[in-house]
Motif scaffolding. Sequence first.
Motif, PDB file in Angstrom:
ATOM      1  N   PHE A   1      16.462   9.331 -12.971  1.00 16.88           N
ATOM      2  CA  PHE A   1      15.950   8.355 -13.920  1.00 16.88           C
ATOM      3  C   PHE A   1      15.515   7.075 -13.231  1.00 16.88           C
ATOM      4  CE2 PHE A   1      18.400  10.821 -17.125  1.00 16.88           C
ATOM      5  CZ  PHE A   1      17.298  11.208 -17.860  1.00 16.88           C
ATOM      6  N   LEU A   2      16.264   6.640 -12.228  1.00 20.47           N
ATOM      7  CA  LEU A   2      15.873   5.458 -11.468  1.00 20.47           C
ATOM      8  C   LEU A   2      14.533   5.698 -10.785  1.00 20.47           C
ATOM      9  CD1 LEU A   2      16.524   2.642 -10.295  1.00 20.47           C
ATOM     10  CD2 LEU A   2      17.613   3.849  -8.394  1.00 20.47           C
ATOM     11  N   PHE A   3      14.369   6.857 -10.174  1.00 27.19           N
ATOM     12  CA  PHE A   3      13.128   7.201  -9.493  1.00 27.19           C
ATOM     13  C   PHE A   3      11.949   7.209 -10.474  1.00 27.19           C
ATOM     14  CE2 PHE A   3      10.205  10.475  -7.796  1.00 27.19           C
ATOM     15  CZ  PHE A   3       9.867   9.847  -6.608  1.00 27.19           C
ATOM     16  N   VAL A   4      12.115   7.810 -11.631  1.00 28.64           N
ATOM     17  CA  VAL A   4      11.053   7.869 -12.634  1.00 28.64           C
ATOM     18  C   VAL A   4      10.758   6.478 -13.202  1.00 28.64           C
ATOM     19  CG1 VAL A   4      10.459   8.764 -14.929  1.00 28.64           C
ATOM     20  CG2 VAL A   4      11.457  10.270 -13.216  1.00 28.64           C
ATOM     21  N   ALA A   5      11.790   5.672 -13.440  1.00 26.44           N
ATOM     22  CA  ALA A   5      11.571   4.315 -13.947  1.00 26.44           C
ATOM     23  C   ALA A   5      10.762   3.483 -12.956  1.00 26.44           C
ATOM     24  CB  ALA A   5      12.903   3.637 -14.240  1.00 26.44           C
ATOM     25  N   ILE A   6      11.082   3.603 -11.678  1.00 30.17           N
ATOM     26  CA  ILE A   6      10.316   2.888 -10.653  1.00 30.17           C
ATOM     27  C   ILE A   6       8.876   3.398 -10.630  1.00 30.17           C
ATOM     28  CG2 ILE A   6      10.066   2.558  -8.160  1.00 30.17           C
ATOM     29  CD1 ILE A   6      13.168   2.540  -8.038  1.00 30.17           C
ATOM     30  N   GLY A   7       8.706   4.713 -10.766  1.00 30.33           N
ATOM     31  CA  GLY A   7       7.358   5.280 -10.813  1.00 30.33           C
ATOM     32  C   GLY A   7       6.553   4.767 -11.989  1.00 30.33           C
ATOM     33  N   PHE A   8       7.167   4.707 -13.166  1.00 32.53           N
ATOM     34  CA  PHE A   8       6.471   4.173 -14.336  1.00 32.53           C
ATOM     35  C   PHE A   8       6.152   2.694 -14.173  1.00 32.53           C
ATOM     36  CE2 PHE A   8       8.194   7.728 -17.103  1.00 32.53           C
ATOM     37  CZ  PHE A   8       6.964   8.339 -17.202  1.00 32.53           C
ATOM     38  N   PHE A   9       7.060   1.942 -13.570  1.00 36.91           N
ATOM     39  CA  PHE A   9       6.818   0.521 -13.334  1.00 36.91           C
ATOM     40  C   PHE A   9       5.625   0.324 -12.395  1.00 36.91           C
ATOM     41  CE2 PHE A   9       7.533  -3.364 -10.844  1.00 36.91           C
ATOM     42  CZ  PHE A   9       7.478  -4.291 -11.878  1.00 36.91           C
ATOM     43  N   ILE A  10       5.595   1.095 -11.318  1.00 37.10           N
ATOM     44  CA  ILE A  10       4.469   1.008 -10.374  1.00 37.10           C
ATOM     45  C   ILE A  10       3.162   1.403 -11.062  1.00 37.10           C
ATOM     46  CG2 ILE A  10       3.481   2.058  -8.288  1.00 37.10           C
ATOM     47  CD1 ILE A  10       6.382   2.185  -7.198  1.00 37.10           C
ATOM     48  N   PHE A  11       3.215   2.440 -11.907  1.00 39.89           N
ATOM     49  CA  PHE A  11       2.024   2.845 -12.646  1.00 39.89           C
ATOM     50  C   PHE A  11       1.534   1.728 -13.559  1.00 39.89           C
ATOM     51  CE2 PHE A  11       0.207   4.585 -16.567  1.00 39.89           C
ATOM     52  CZ  PHE A  11      -0.914   5.206 -16.043  1.00 39.89           C
TER      53      PHE A  11
END
Length: 94
Positions: A37-47
Amino acid sequence: MVKVFPLIFILLWSSAFITTKPIIDNSDPFSALAFRFLFVAIGFFIFCVYSKHKIIINKKNFIESFFSGVLFHGLYLGGVFFLFLKECLQVLLR
């Protein structure tokens, strides 16, 4: 870009089941889910930063999304990982 979203969803969703065995062998199931979830949240933030979209959400939608995520991913995927770990341990202890 919207046409790519289903493919991204499929890749992210299937990654949970593809990586179950290595996750169970090397870490606690719930910490592995927290890492995902941390990895996906960071990915969404970068997006969002890259695409310059603002995340605007009201309180009701946030609460519904939060509880949906906790119930579905925390209980469902966490339960699957936990039971898989328990089954693997029983097989090894036999």
